[in-house]
Design a protein around this motif. Structure first.
Motif, short mmCIF file in Angstrom:
data_model
loop_
_atom_site.label_atom_id
_atom_site.label_comp_id
_atom_site.label_asym_id
_atom_site.label_seq_id
_atom_site.Cartn_x
_atom_site.Cartn_y
_atom_site.Cartn_z
N MET A 46 35.22 9.33 51.23
CA MET A 46 34.05 9.86 50.54
C MET A 46 34.14 11.37 50.35
N ARG A 47 34.74 12.06 51.30
CA ARG A 47 34.91 13.52 51.14
C ARG A 47 35.82 13.82 49.97
N TYR A 48 36.94 13.09 49.88
CA TYR A 48 37.84 13.26 48.73
C TYR A 48 37.10 12.94 47.43
N PHE A 49 36.42 11.82 47.45
CA PHE A 49 35.74 11.30 46.26
C PHE A 49 34.68 12.29 45.75
N LEU A 50 33.85 12.76 46.66
CA LEU A 50 32.76 13.67 46.26
C LEU A 50 33.31 15.03 45.80
N ASP A 51 34.42 15.47 46.42
CA ASP A 51 35.04 16.71 45.97
C ASP A 51 35.53 16.56 44.53
N ALA A 52 36.14 15.41 44.24
CA ALA A 52 36.70 15.19 42.90
C ALA A 52 35.60 15.07 41.84
N THR A 53 34.52 14.37 42.16
CA THR A 53 33.43 14.26 41.17
C THR A 53 32.80 15.63 40.93
N ASP A 54 32.73 16.43 41.98
CA ASP A 54 32.17 17.78 41.84
C ASP A 54 33.10 18.66 41.00
N LYS A 55 34.39 18.56 41.25
CA LYS A 55 35.36 19.43 40.56
C LYS A 55 35.57 19.04 39.10
N PHE A 56 35.68 17.73 38.84
CA PHE A 56 36.06 17.28 37.49
C PHE A 56 34.87 16.86 36.63
N SER A 57 33.67 16.78 37.23
CA SER A 57 32.44 16.45 36.50
C SER A 57 32.59 15.28 35.52
N PRO A 58 33.00 14.12 36.01
CA PRO A 58 33.15 12.98 35.10
C PRO A 58 31.79 12.49 34.62
N THR A 59 31.77 11.84 33.46
CA THR A 59 30.53 11.19 32.98
C THR A 59 30.50 9.73 33.44
N HIS A 60 31.69 9.18 33.70
CA HIS A 60 31.81 7.78 34.12
C HIS A 60 32.86 7.69 35.23
N VAL A 61 32.64 6.77 36.17
CA VAL A 61 33.58 6.61 37.28
C VAL A 61 33.81 5.12 37.56
#
Length: 290
Positions: A46-61
């Motif tokens: 979850m730490r990796y995942f949340l860092d990536a969503t924060d950094k790359f700002s995807p609209t869909h996952v």
């Protein structure tokens, strides 16, 4: 004015979970809930995942998963990945747990029997890249063959928040060959982590030079008479394994998976996530969810 395209982030669930488990286990940090359920892999996932969503700002996952060790590749070549030991006992219950946490974010978990997560990601990436930007999050170099117009790959490096980004425009500069040539490279040199040999005696350096000089395995075979005698001999003696290794290396982009982007919208109910985090006693992660 051009409108910003949506970014679909495809997450290699298994890569993140294994990486998360071993990163924390290495430090002896085996987290458990008060009920004794091991959670260190899921926590770090979850730490990796949340860092990536924060950094790359995807609209869909979308999160993709392997569905067991038996696939069409093990049917083709029984020793495929046979060098890998069984997952540690404390990791096993965390496979389902990780999927539950992903579900709490209202993100689809995608997997297909007889295929690997790579094949699911390859298929979805090709589907979405026609109209959207695709970013694949993984730690696995095999995925680099998918880099294309509209498809980027973020390879996770040591620690959290360290990524090496590969995209079509700069790929040759970074790797010395084009993305689609990765398959031929691996056909020649094999892959020790996936346990197939390629052409015995040909390592990465020689394989890279052959692909740079001749473009593909087919062209290498067409120009056999121009190759050094030692290389000719190795290729001739391992011809069957050369073609099989290439087949094993190639990610299938036409498997029967699909997911509507509406279902993959990166938009979640904060209460549902907090509830799941509380259940797993992830107090520190709750503040990362906004």
């Amino acid at each position: 004015m051009t409108t910003k395209r949506d970014t679909v982030m495809l997450v290699d669930g298994m890569a993140l979970l294994f990486r998360g488990f071993f990163a924390t286990a290495f430090r002896g940090n085996f987290m458990e809930t008060s009920n004794g359920i091991p959670t260190n892999g899921v926590y770090q996932f979850m730490r990796y995942f949340l860092d990536a969503t924060d950094k790359f700002s995807p609209t869909h996952v979308i999160c993709c998963w392997d569905m067991g060790s038996k696939t069409f590749r093990t049917d083709l070549y029984e020793p495929y990945k046979a060098n890998r030991s069984a997952p540690p006992e404390k990791l096993v219950p965390q496979f389902d747990l990780a999927k539950e946490v992903v579900e709490a974010f209202d993100i689809p978990n995608i997997g297909l029997e007889n295929f690997e997560a790579d094949d699911c990601m390859g298929t979805l990436a090709r589907q979405y890249a026609e109209d959207h930007d695709v970013l694949i999050l993984t730690g696995d170099q095999d995925i680099l063959q998918l880099v294309d117009d509209g498809i980027r790959v973020a390879i996770m490096r040591k620690g959290i928040g360290n990524y090496e980004i590969f995209e079509q425009q700069t790929f040759v500069e970074q790797k010395g060959i084009r993305p689609e040539q990765i398959v031929d490279l691996k056909g020649l040199m094999g892959d020790t982590s996936d346990n197939y040999p390629g052409v015995r005696g040909i390592g990465e350096k020689t394989a890279l030079k052959l692909i740079q000089d001749y473009e593909s395995i087919d062209q290498v075979l067409e120009h056999m008479d121009k190759l050094p005698k030692g290389v000719q001999k190795k290729v001739q003696e391992n011809m069957e394994m050369l073609h099989l290794s290439r087949q094993l290396a190639e990610i299938k982009c036409d498997v029967s998976v699909g997911c509507t982007l509406e279902d993959a919208l990166w938009q979640y109910d904060k209460n549902a996530v907090e509830e799941k985090f509380a259940e797993l006693e992830f107090g520190n992660l709750i503040k990362l969810v906004n």
